[in-house]
Write an enzyme that holds these catalytic residues in place. Structure first.
Site, PDB file in Angstrom:
ATOM      1  CD  GLU A 155      -2.736   1.292   0.060  1.00  0.00           C
ATOM      2  OE1 GLU A 155      -2.546   2.228  -0.755  1.00  0.00           O
ATOM      3  OE2 GLU A 155      -3.597   0.432  -0.109  1.00  0.00           O
ATOM      4  CG  ASP A 208      -1.021   4.914  -1.093  1.00  0.00           C
ATOM      5  OD1 ASP A 208      -1.807   4.545  -1.983  1.00  0.00           O
ATOM      6  OD2 ASP A 208      -1.233   4.712   0.112  1.00  0.00           O
ATOM      7  CB  SER A 229      -5.255   1.333  -2.712  1.00  0.00           C
ATOM      8  OG  SER A 229      -5.675   1.085  -1.402  1.00  0.00           O
TER       9      SER A 229
END
Length: 526
Positions: A245, A249, A445
């Site tokens: 994650e 990002d 995400s």
């Protein structure tokens, strides 16, 4: 202050996590940090309500916000006295966010807030928890509006998906640069901008970033790690965990806007940690992010009422100081992964102050889009979150978007999710580098940092931050022809794609240059 009369904090009631069982009392000497939320100032004729201020299009500096809407010195002093009486210390005060972080032992917190703190076991681990309501002295009723962190269960999950369900023969992956080109992102590199990213675990290594950006023939952007509540940039070494994650990002936002500074706020994955991270990013007067990306969340039904309101207040504050907050809408379709045969939306995406980011399945032919539909890979492949809030009323900016009532009993007229979309299908996912490996990742995400990078480009070109984009997005930008690719095929379970706004992909995926042109007259330099 020692009062024998206590009162419940409305909306603070907790139940055990699904599948959890009590294992015994919590360790009484465990050192804890708890976040206390204080009331907003009374205001007056010279000080408009925050809603009125935001609707007027005005924005405040962080310093102005603190002076006008921050906690009062008297309230801070009163809570500090209460803490001292119970052997607790004030570890931090965020006057603008109206929060105080108290520290002390578990037994002292249990007595101060009249709760029983126990250890609970669940299939994924254990947590310190409580049941019922939090109590405060009667004289603090109205002064303290919420207490977060007594219970430290994992509050949110990362909304990324690895490509596991789709046959390898049909799967493809793209770099963020390929996706940005297909979506016609405007020129620029985000220089002078700061993008805040909230992370609730995991970490990154400089070597992974160097390998990744070298593969894109880009310089590594400036990345800063900021500690919230003691959490740090701590890679786990497991690409199936939160490291992916974090990498997704940073790498997506950094590829789109390599000239921007990426500020990563690492916080514990708890009710208090997540809230403190949002508040710290929104009120950060040093790094001053103008856009924040959040790829974590959970079904509205898993949050306490006090949490929903505290987080919404934090996002409202971000809007007031001119920060755009992009939030992933979830990866489990119209149920949001809840097995109660009802329809759920993900929070904090469902806050009216969030720019909720849904997902599509994108196929490219060269640099052109050959097809784009709602992302729905089935039960194991994930699907974009979306639907209608059962908590937040329909905001005025969505009044003409034809948002249906909630599909649940009662048919609440709530906030529609998402607002916009982008590629999220792990079968048409993004190449990332994490824990020494390169692989494809999808999920909403990816859409939050994609849009955060795009907004950084808009901010650079316009010479000012877009801030709270939603009203202009609905009332002016999305109604301008050619600004979005309207996704009209597919579903996320209960909701189906349709012309215009829908509860699968919002207005659709971006046509970046057209959106920038539509924004120009709305944000003229003054």
């Amino acid at each position: 202050m020692a009062s024998k009369k206590y009162t419940n904090i409305k909306g603070s009631e907790r139940s055990p996590m699904r599948g959890a069982s009590k294992a015994g009392a919590a360790e009484p000497n465990e050192l804890m940090h708890v976040t206390v939320m204080l009331r907003a100032p009374a205001g007056g004729k010279k000080q408009p309500s925050l809603d009125k201020l935001i609707k007027s299009g005005r924005r405040l500096t962080r310093e102005e916000y603190q002076a006008r809407y921050g906690a009062s010195a008297a309230d801070i002093e009163q809570v500090a006295a209460f803490a001292s009486e119970h052997g607790l210390t004030v570890a931090q005060v965020n006057q603008g966010a109206r929060t105080m972080v108290l520290s002390g032992r578990c037994c002292e917190f249990a007595k101060a807030f009249q709760v029983s703190l126990d250890t609970y076991q669940y299939p994924g681990g254990s947590y310190r928890g409580r049941t019922g309501a939090v109590k405060i002295p009667a004289e603090l009723s109205g002064v303290i509006t919420a207490v977060h962190g007594l219970d430290n269960r994992p509050q949110a999950q990362a909304h990324f998906r690895l490509n596991e369900a789709t046959p390898a023969a049909t799967a493809v992956s793209y770099t963020p640069l390929q996706i940005a080109k297909a979506y016609k992102f405007p020129s620029g590199n985000g220089a002078g901008q700061a993008i805040g990213i909230i992370e609730l675990g995991g970490g990154y290594t400089q070597s992974d970033l160097q390998t990744y950006f070298k593969s894109l023939k880009l310089s590594v952007p400036r990345v800063l790690a900021v500690s919230v509540d003691g959490a740090q940039n701590q890679p786990t070494g497991d690409p199936n965990g939160p490291d992916t994650e974090v990498a997704l990002d940073i790498e997506v936002a950094g590829a789109v806007a390599p000239g921007a500074t990426i500020v990563v706020y690492f916080a514990p994955n708890s009710d208090s940690g997540f809230l403190d991270a949002i508040n710290q990013a929104a009120m950060d007067a040093v790094n001053k992010p103008a856009v924040i990306s959040i790829s974590w969340g959970g079904p509205e039904s898993t949050w306490t009422a006090q949490s929903l309101q505290s987080y919404n207040s934090a996002l409202q504050a971000a809007a007031a100081v001119g920060v755009t907050v992009c939030v992933a809408s979830g990866d489990s379709g119209s149920s949001d992964g809840v097995s109660d045969r009802k329809y759920h939306v993900d929070f904090p995406a469902s806050s009216p102050y969030s720019l909720a980011c849904g997902g599509t399945s994108l196929r490219l032919s060269g640099s052109n889009i050959s097809s784009e539909v709602v992302w729905n890979g089935g039960a194991n492949g994930g699907a974009t979150g979306g639907g209608v809030s059962d908590t937040f009323p329909l905001p005025s900016y969505q009044s003409k978007a034809k948002v249906p009532p909630s599909a649940n009993r009662g048919k609440f007229k709530g906030r529609g999710v998402p607002d916009i979309s982008g590629d999220a299908d792990p079968a048409t996912g993004y190449r990332v580098q994490s824990d020494g490996e390169s692989f494809a990742v999808g999920g909403t995400s990816a859409v939050a940092p994609l849009w955060a990078g795009l907004i950084a480009l808009f901010n650079q070109a316009l010479g000012k931050s877009l801030g709270y984009l939603n009203p202009n997005l609905y009332q002016k930008v999305a109604t301008t022809k050619g600004t979005f690719r309207d996704i009209t095929s597919g579903n996320n379970g209960h909701f189906k794609a349709a012309a215009g706004w829908d509860a699968c992909t919002g207005w659709g995926s971006p046509v970046g240059t057209a959106i920038q042109s539509a924004l120009g007259p709305l944000y003229k330099k003054k």
